[in-house]
Design a protein around this motif. Sequence first.
Motif, short mmCIF file in Angstrom:
data_model
loop_
_atom_site.label_atom_id
_atom_site.label_comp_id
_atom_site.label_asym_id
_atom_site.label_seq_id
_atom_site.Cartn_x
_atom_site.Cartn_y
_atom_site.Cartn_z
N MET A 1 -14.93 -35.74 -93.56
CA MET A 1 -14.27 -34.54 -94.06
C MET A 1 -15.33 -33.61 -94.65
O MET A 1 -16.23 -34.06 -95.36
CB MET A 1 -13.27 -34.98 -95.15
CG MET A 1 -12.17 -34.01 -95.42
SD MET A 1 -10.85 -34.25 -94.23
CE MET A 1 -9.98 -32.76 -94.46
N SER A 2 -15.22 -32.36 -94.40
CA SER A 2 -16.22 -31.41 -94.90
C SER A 2 -16.00 -31.12 -96.38
O SER A 2 -14.91 -31.24 -96.91
CB SER A 2 -16.17 -30.11 -94.09
OG SER A 2 -14.93 -29.47 -94.26
N GLU A 3 -17.08 -30.73 -97.02
CA GLU A 3 -17.06 -30.40 -98.44
C GLU A 3 -16.65 -28.94 -98.62
O GLU A 3 -16.90 -28.10 -97.77
CB GLU A 3 -18.46 -30.61 -99.01
CG GLU A 3 -18.57 -30.38 -100.48
CD GLU A 3 -19.97 -30.62 -100.99
OE1 GLU A 3 -20.39 -29.90 -101.91
OE2 GLU A 3 -20.64 -31.52 -100.47
N THR A 4 -16.03 -28.64 -99.75
CA THR A 4 -15.67 -27.26 -100.06
C THR A 4 -16.89 -26.55 -100.61
O THR A 4 -17.55 -27.04 -101.51
CB THR A 4 -14.53 -27.22 -101.10
OG1 THR A 4 -13.41 -27.94 -100.58
CG2 THR A 4 -14.11 -25.79 -101.38
N THR A 5 -17.19 -25.37 -100.04
CA THR A 5 -18.32 -24.58 -100.49
C THR A 5 -17.81 -23.22 -100.97
O THR A 5 -16.77 -22.74 -100.52
CB THR A 5 -19.36 -24.37 -99.37
OG1 THR A 5 -18.74 -23.71 -98.27
CG2 THR A 5 -19.94 -25.69 -98.90
N LYS A 56 -13.37 -24.80 -96.86
CA LYS A 56 -13.47 -26.20 -96.44
C LYS A 56 -13.17 -26.21 -94.95
O LYS A 56 -12.05 -25.90 -94.54
CB LYS A 56 -12.48 -27.08 -97.19
CG LYS A 56 -12.64 -28.55 -96.87
CD LYS A 56 -11.80 -29.40 -97.79
CE LYS A 56 -12.12 -30.87 -97.54
NZ LYS A 56 -11.41 -31.71 -98.49
N GLY A 57 -14.19 -26.50 -94.15
CA GLY A 57 -14.05 -26.39 -92.70
C GLY A 57 -13.84 -24.93 -92.35
O GLY A 57 -14.64 -24.08 -92.70
N ALA A 90 -4.29 -26.54 -102.80
CA ALA A 90 -5.63 -26.91 -103.27
C ALA A 90 -5.75 -26.89 -104.79
O ALA A 90 -6.84 -27.09 -105.33
CB ALA A 90 -6.66 -25.96 -102.65
N LEU A 95 -11.19 -25.67 -108.10
CA LEU A 95 -11.74 -24.57 -107.29
C LEU A 95 -11.78 -23.27 -108.07
O LEU A 95 -12.70 -22.47 -107.90
CB LEU A 95 -10.96 -24.40 -106.00
CG LEU A 95 -11.14 -25.49 -104.96
CD1 LEU A 95 -10.32 -25.17 -103.71
CD2 LEU A 95 -12.59 -25.70 -104.61
#
Length: 160
Positions: A1-5, A56-57, A90, A95
């Motif tokens: 799973m990709s990380e949130t940036t 994210k993604g 989310a 966030l």
Amino acid sequence: MSETTIRLLQPEHHEALAALMVEMQGHYSVPCPPVAEILAGLAALPAGVDILIAVKGEAVLGFASACNLYPGPGLKSGFFLKEIYVADAARGARLGRRLMTALAELALERGHRRIDWTADADDAALLRFYDGLGAAAYPKKVFYRLTGEALAGLAGAAED
């Protein structure tokens, strides 16, 4: 799973951000323009507007929109935070705090001395969030808005 940036908005994220803005309008129970109009607005952002997004993604999970201010105290520049929003799905992942941290970093990087914003006085959770950032409320300030007929009337007023 990709990380949130957290990053500055780029055109490839306009459609995902527009979808999140539609969600935001529904969350606040306010009218929403058509998606095409939102996309046109994002494509033609006024100079001095920065939008940070939480990605994210391919999904945009949150955003913070700010514009440059001048002058502030000591004739220094700053940011005015117009909007911060995190997708309902989310929430609770910090966030909002990450977006505000990134905005603070961007402000300092650009030589700004402060970030100002308004908040709904009836939203206790939101006020706790802002208090938790270390922000100070300024109860002696009054928020004004000029819109609609009042705006048009002032713009069309003859000079005395």
